[in-house]
Design an enzyme around this catalytic site. Structure first.
Site, PDB file in Angstrom:
ATOM      1  N   LYS A  13       0.860  -1.179   0.000  1.00 48.75           N
ATOM      2  CA  LYS A  13       0.000   0.000   0.000  1.00 48.75           C
ATOM      3  C   LYS A  13       0.901   1.236   0.000  1.00 48.75           C
ATOM      4  CE  LYS A  13      -3.991   2.098   2.254  1.00 48.75           C
ATOM      5  NZ  LYS A  13      -3.535   3.480   2.019  1.00 48.75           N
ATOM      6  N   ARG A  58     -17.136   1.012  -2.455  1.00 47.40           N
ATOM      7  CA  ARG A  58     -16.481   0.137  -1.488  1.00 47.40           C
ATOM      8  C   ARG A  58     -16.662  -1.326  -1.904  1.00 47.40           C
ATOM      9  NH1 ARG A  58     -12.964   2.440   1.539  1.00 47.40           N
ATOM     10  NH2 ARG A  58     -14.469   4.114   1.918  1.00 47.40           N
TER      11      ARG A  58
END
Length: 290
Positions: free
Chosen positions: A51, A192
């Protein structure tokens, strides 16, 4: 006395207005957003990547945009030769360089030498109709453009949850933020997703600054805490994590900030919420990039 406006000049004005209207009406890209990793998922079905702690960007084939819908000013050479296909990625310099890249991205006049340090790290292809397994293969073609600042984020597989945890520990020890997991059979869908997961030692989220509290003791006359409102409309305070400099000159009202927390209280508020930074790729309430 009547003034005659030249036809050519009038046409130029109309075309200019149309271009502005087209830009204003251009729909904002709706990105695929990550959910939080929970133990027990079949990790062998997922691709794993680091990430990256940068500014999320969307390439629509012609221009770069932030997650909040702000067009990013870049030098012409930076996007020269990029493929026409839409790409999601992270504008990134290195670990611990978020503030630097955020400042570069926010500038309305691109600094040529500063942009030489930035890379666009591609992690997905929004316009590709296939699964993520197929999109990983398609992203490999980006390397064929031989543009050093346009790269694919490395995607790997792990054998089990223990290996995943070892990789997380290694990334954190090296100064990274965490991992991303993307299910191999997932299609790109806005919003999402349970097929896109972030795995970090803590959770984080964004909230908008709506007020301040007064500091006490050594912070008298300064900001004690930020009063923020999250996307669900919940209001709470962020005092922990604020530096002395931020207490003297806090983020302005309307600015989005990122905070970290450890679960939620019984009332649904983030537990042990701690300020991290200004969120550089979201819009303030005045419609300008913060």
């Amino acid at each position: 006395m009547r003034t005659h406006f030249p036809v050519s000049a009038a046409l130029a004005v109309i075309l200019l207005l149309c271009s502005f209207l087209t830009l204003a009406e251009q729909p904002r890209h709706q990105p695929m957003l990550a959910s939080v990793y929970r133990a027990g998922i079949p990790v062998t079905e997922y691709w794993v990547s680091e990430k990256l702690d940068g500014v999320r960007g969307h390439w629509d084939g012609q221009a770069l945009w932030t997650r909040g819908g702000h067009r990013i000013s870049v030098p012409d050479w930076f996007i020269s030769g990029w493929p026409a296909m839409p790409m999601d990625g992270e504008l990134w310099i290195d670990r611990h360089s978020f503030d630097e890249v955020s400042g570069i991205v926010r500038s309305l006049q691109p600094n040529d030498s500063a942009w030489r340090r930035v890379r666009f790290m591609v992690f997905d292809l929004p316009g590709h109709p296939g699964t993520f397994d197929e999109r990983v293969g398609a992203m490999a073609a980006i390397e064929q453009a031989q543009i050093p600042w346009l790269q694919q984020v490395a995607q790997i597989r792990v054998s089990d949850a223990a290996e995943l945890d070892r990789r997380l520990d290694a990334v954190i020890a090296a100064g990274g933020e965490g991992l991303m997991l993307h299910h191999g059979q997932s299609l790109y869908r806005a919003g999402r997703s349970a097929h896109l997961l972030k795995y970090k030692p803590y959770e984080d989220a964004e909230a908008r600054v709506v007020g301040y509290t007064q500091g006490k003791g050594k912070y008298a006359g300064q900001v004690g805490a930020l009063i923020v409102e999250d996307v669900a409309g919940r209001r709470f305070r962020l005092g922990s994590g604020l530096s002395d400099a931020l207490r003297k000159a806090p983020p302005e009202l309307g600015v989005w900030v990122t905070y970290r927390y450890n679960g939620e209280t019984s009332g649904g508020l983030p537990r042990f919420a701690r300020y991290l930074r200004v969120r550089g790729d979201m819009l303030g309430e005045q419609g300008v990039i913060q």
